[in-house]
Design a protein around this motif. Structure first.
Motif, PDB file in Angstrom:
ATOM      1  N   ASN A   5     -29.639 -45.087 -33.958  1.00  0.00           N
ATOM      2  CA  ASN A   5     -30.426 -43.889 -34.254  1.00  0.00           C
ATOM      3  C   ASN A   5     -31.905 -44.145 -33.991  1.00  0.00           C
ATOM      4  OD1 ASN A   5     -30.860 -41.269 -35.018  1.00  0.00           O
ATOM      5  ND2 ASN A   5     -30.654 -41.656 -37.207  1.00  0.00           N
ATOM      6  N   ARG A   6     -32.383 -45.314 -34.373  1.00  0.00           N
ATOM      7  CA  ARG A   6     -33.776 -45.695 -34.141  1.00  0.00           C
ATOM      8  C   ARG A   6     -34.085 -45.712 -32.645  1.00  0.00           C
ATOM      9  NH1 ARG A   6     -38.218 -48.659 -35.919  1.00  0.00           N
ATOM     10  NH2 ARG A   6     -38.971 -50.184 -34.403  1.00  0.00           N
ATOM     11  N   VAL A   7     -33.220 -46.326 -31.875  1.00  0.00           N
ATOM     12  CA  VAL A   7     -33.410 -46.408 -30.428  1.00  0.00           C
ATOM     13  C   VAL A   7     -33.383 -45.011 -29.813  1.00  0.00           C
ATOM     14  CG1 VAL A   7     -32.369 -47.237 -28.269  1.00  0.00           C
ATOM     15  CG2 VAL A   7     -32.553 -48.763 -30.236  1.00  0.00           C
ATOM     16  N   ASP A   8     -32.475 -44.168 -30.280  1.00  0.00           N
ATOM     17  CA  ASP A   8     -32.369 -42.804 -29.762  1.00  0.00           C
ATOM     18  C   ASP A   8     -33.650 -42.008 -30.023  1.00  0.00           C
ATOM     19  OD1 ASP A   8     -30.905 -40.681 -28.497  1.00  0.00           O
ATOM     20  OD2 ASP A   8     -30.635 -39.792 -30.490  1.00  0.00           O
ATOM     21  N   ILE A   9     -34.193 -42.129 -31.221  1.00  0.00           N
ATOM     22  CA  ILE A   9     -35.437 -41.432 -31.563  1.00  0.00           C
ATOM     23  C   ILE A   9     -36.583 -41.941 -30.685  1.00  0.00           C
ATOM     24  CG2 ILE A   9     -37.201 -41.133 -33.354  1.00  0.00           C
ATOM     25  CD1 ILE A   9     -34.847 -41.101 -35.383  1.00  0.00           C
ATOM     26  N   LYS A  11     -36.360 -43.326 -27.717  1.00  0.00           N
ATOM     27  CA  LYS A  11     -36.133 -42.876 -26.337  1.00  0.00           C
ATOM     28  C   LYS A  11     -36.568 -41.425 -26.160  1.00  0.00           C
ATOM     29  CE  LYS A  11     -32.233 -45.707 -24.838  1.00  0.00           C
ATOM     30  NZ  LYS A  11     -30.805 -45.679 -24.461  1.00  0.00           N
ATOM     31  N   ARG A  12     -36.175 -40.576 -27.085  1.00  0.00           N
ATOM     32  CA  ARG A  12     -36.529 -39.149 -26.989  1.00  0.00           C
ATOM     33  C   ARG A  12     -38.037 -38.944 -27.113  1.00  0.00           C
ATOM     34  NH1 ARG A  12     -31.769 -35.571 -29.136  1.00  0.00           N
ATOM     35  NH2 ARG A  12     -30.055 -36.997 -28.850  1.00  0.00           N
ATOM     36  N   THR A  13     -38.649 -39.677 -28.021  1.00  0.00           N
ATOM     37  CA  THR A  13     -40.097 -39.586 -28.191  1.00  0.00           C
ATOM     38  C   THR A  13     -40.811 -40.055 -26.933  1.00  0.00           C
ATOM     39  OG1 THR A  13     -39.838 -40.014 -30.558  1.00  0.00           O
ATOM     40  CG2 THR A  13     -42.045 -40.258 -29.647  1.00  0.00           C
ATOM     41  N   THR A  14     -40.367 -41.172 -26.389  1.00  0.00           N
ATOM     42  CA  THR A  14     -40.960 -41.707 -25.165  1.00  0.00           C
ATOM     43  C   THR A  14     -40.855 -40.691 -24.034  1.00  0.00           C
ATOM     44  OG1 THR A  14     -40.450 -43.968 -25.801  1.00  0.00           O
ATOM     45  CG2 THR A  14     -40.816 -43.572 -23.464  1.00  0.00           C
TER      46      THR A  14
END
Length: 120
Positions: A5-9, A11-14
């Motif tokens: 979930n942390r990585v997904d957030i 990635k989306r923010t980036t």
């Protein structure tokens, strides 16, 4: 929050930041990514950015809270003047509707947090 979930957030923010024209070489860009992540983890963090969010980011990046605030503000200013205005307008609709001045740090963090929360 699990690691996926942390990585997904992040990635989306980036993706949103780079599409908007934020410059990844600026410290404020990294601080802003972390601020959005923290805001997604704890929705109340955005209600007190100066007392909760900036000190936590400063601790993670070995800076002080004033440096964090200033770097984020500078990054937003750069994106607002040199970034992709079509994408900025699409993401930050309510900020563009108010005026041509750049949004505040808190507004940017809230908009990105809300957008990422909707996508999940």
């Amino acid at each position: 929050m699990n690691a996926d979930n942390r990585v997904d957030i992040l990635k989306r923010t980036t993706y949103l930041l780079l599409q908007s024209g934020f410059q990844a070489n600026q410290p404020g860009y990294r601080y802003l990514r972390e601020a959005v992540l923290l805001a997604c983890q704890d929705e109340e963090a955005v209600t007190s950015v100066t007392k909760l969010l900036y000190p936590e980011i400063a601790k993670r990046f070995k800076a002080n809270d004033k440096q964090v605030e200033r770097a984020i503000r500078n990054s937003i200013e750069t994106a607002w003047t040199k970034g992709n205005h079509e994408v900025l307008q699409e993401i930050f609709q309510e900020c563009f509707a108010k005026s041509d001045t750049r949004p505040t740090n808190t507004e940017v963090i809230k908009v990105l947090r809300d957008r990422i929360s909707k996508e999940q």
